[in-house]
Design a protein around this motif. Structure first.
Motif, PDB file in Angstrom:
ATOM      1  N   ASP A  62       2.656   7.286   6.015  1.00  8.19           N
ATOM      2  CA  ASP A  62       2.183   6.929   7.433  1.00  8.19           C
ATOM      3  C   ASP A  62       3.678   6.377   7.742  1.00  8.19           C
ATOM      4  O   ASP A  62       3.705   6.623   9.225  1.00  8.19           O
ATOM      5  N   ALA A  63       4.337   5.813   7.360  1.00 12.99           N
ATOM      6  CA  ALA A  63       5.520   4.897   7.905  1.00 12.99           C
ATOM      7  C   ALA A  63       6.552   4.989   6.873  1.00 12.99           C
ATOM      8  O   ALA A  63       6.756   3.662   6.420  1.00 12.99           O
ATOM      9  N   PRO A  64       7.367   6.105   6.567  1.00 13.63           N
ATOM     10  CA  PRO A  64       8.313   6.000   5.519  1.00 13.63           C
ATOM     11  C   PRO A  64       9.427   5.089   5.798  1.00 13.63           C
ATOM     12  O   PRO A  64       9.930   4.506   4.512  1.00 13.63           O
ATOM     13  N   ASP A  80       0.657  -1.182  -0.066  1.00 15.90           N
ATOM     14  CA  ASP A  80      -0.108  -0.157   0.028  1.00 15.90           C
ATOM     15  C   ASP A  80       0.918   1.160   0.090  1.00 15.90           C
ATOM     16  O   ASP A  80       1.761   1.322   0.805  1.00 15.90           O
ATOM     17  N   PRO A  81       0.818   2.015  -1.223  1.00 17.37           N
ATOM     18  CA  PRO A  81       1.705   3.337  -0.991  1.00 17.37           C
ATOM     19  C   PRO A  81       1.400   4.047   0.194  1.00 17.37           C
ATOM     20  O   PRO A  81       2.186   5.319   0.362  1.00 17.37           O
ATOM     21  N   ALA A  82       0.262   4.164   0.878  1.00 16.22           N
ATOM     22  CA  ALA A  82       0.203   5.094   2.000  1.00 16.22           C
ATOM     23  C   ALA A  82       1.199   5.031   3.018  1.00 16.22           C
ATOM     24  O   ALA A  82       1.567   5.792   3.796  1.00 16.22           O
ATOM     25  N   TRP A  83       1.885   3.806   2.931  1.00 14.30           N
ATOM     26  CA  TRP A  83       3.011   3.670   3.877  1.00 14.30           C
ATOM     27  C   TRP A  83       4.119   4.884   3.501  1.00 14.30           C
ATOM     28  O   TRP A  83       4.645   5.021   4.738  1.00 14.30           O
TER      29      TRP A  83
END
Length: 115
Positions: free
Chosen positions: A38-40, A32-35
């Motif tokens: 959210d949590a690089p 999920d590219p949201a990481w």
């Protein structure tokens, strides 16, 4: 498949490391590219490891077989040549004149407004 035969981890194994398992993450979760927001550190750690693995792994010999088939069966076939002609026709500009004259340097305005 080629990846597993080359020694690369398959989907089920990629995320099978303690840190991901403890967080309850599976492969599809980590993709999920949201990481990135959210949590690089998780994003770059996962994709960096994948990148390094793929760069350091010799390609499976099956790719050479596929390339040979492609070259023998498709590179100079009637279908391939028809596709090349069609793409060349589509790539030709409809009009050969420029929408406005531009002589010499474009100037500072161009520098600040162009990508």
């Amino acid at each position: 498949g080629f990846s597993a035969d080359s020694g690369l981890a398959v989907y089920g194994d990629i995320a099978a490391i303690p840190a991901y398992r403890e967080a309850g993450l599976q492969y599809h979760d980590i993709c999920d590219p949201a990481w990135l927001d959210d949590a690089p550190e998780l994003f770059y750690g996962f994709w960096g490891a994948c990148f390094n693995d793929y760069r350091s792994t010799r390609p499976h010999s099956g790719y050479e077989v596929l390339a040979a088939w492609r070259d023998r069966l498709f590179s100079d076939s009637a279908v391939a040549n028809a596709i090349r002609r069609r793409l060349a026709e589509e790539a030709r500009p409809a009009e050969t004149h420029q929408p406005y004259a531009c002589e010499g340097l474009a100037g500072a305005f161009f520098v600040y407004t162009s990508n």
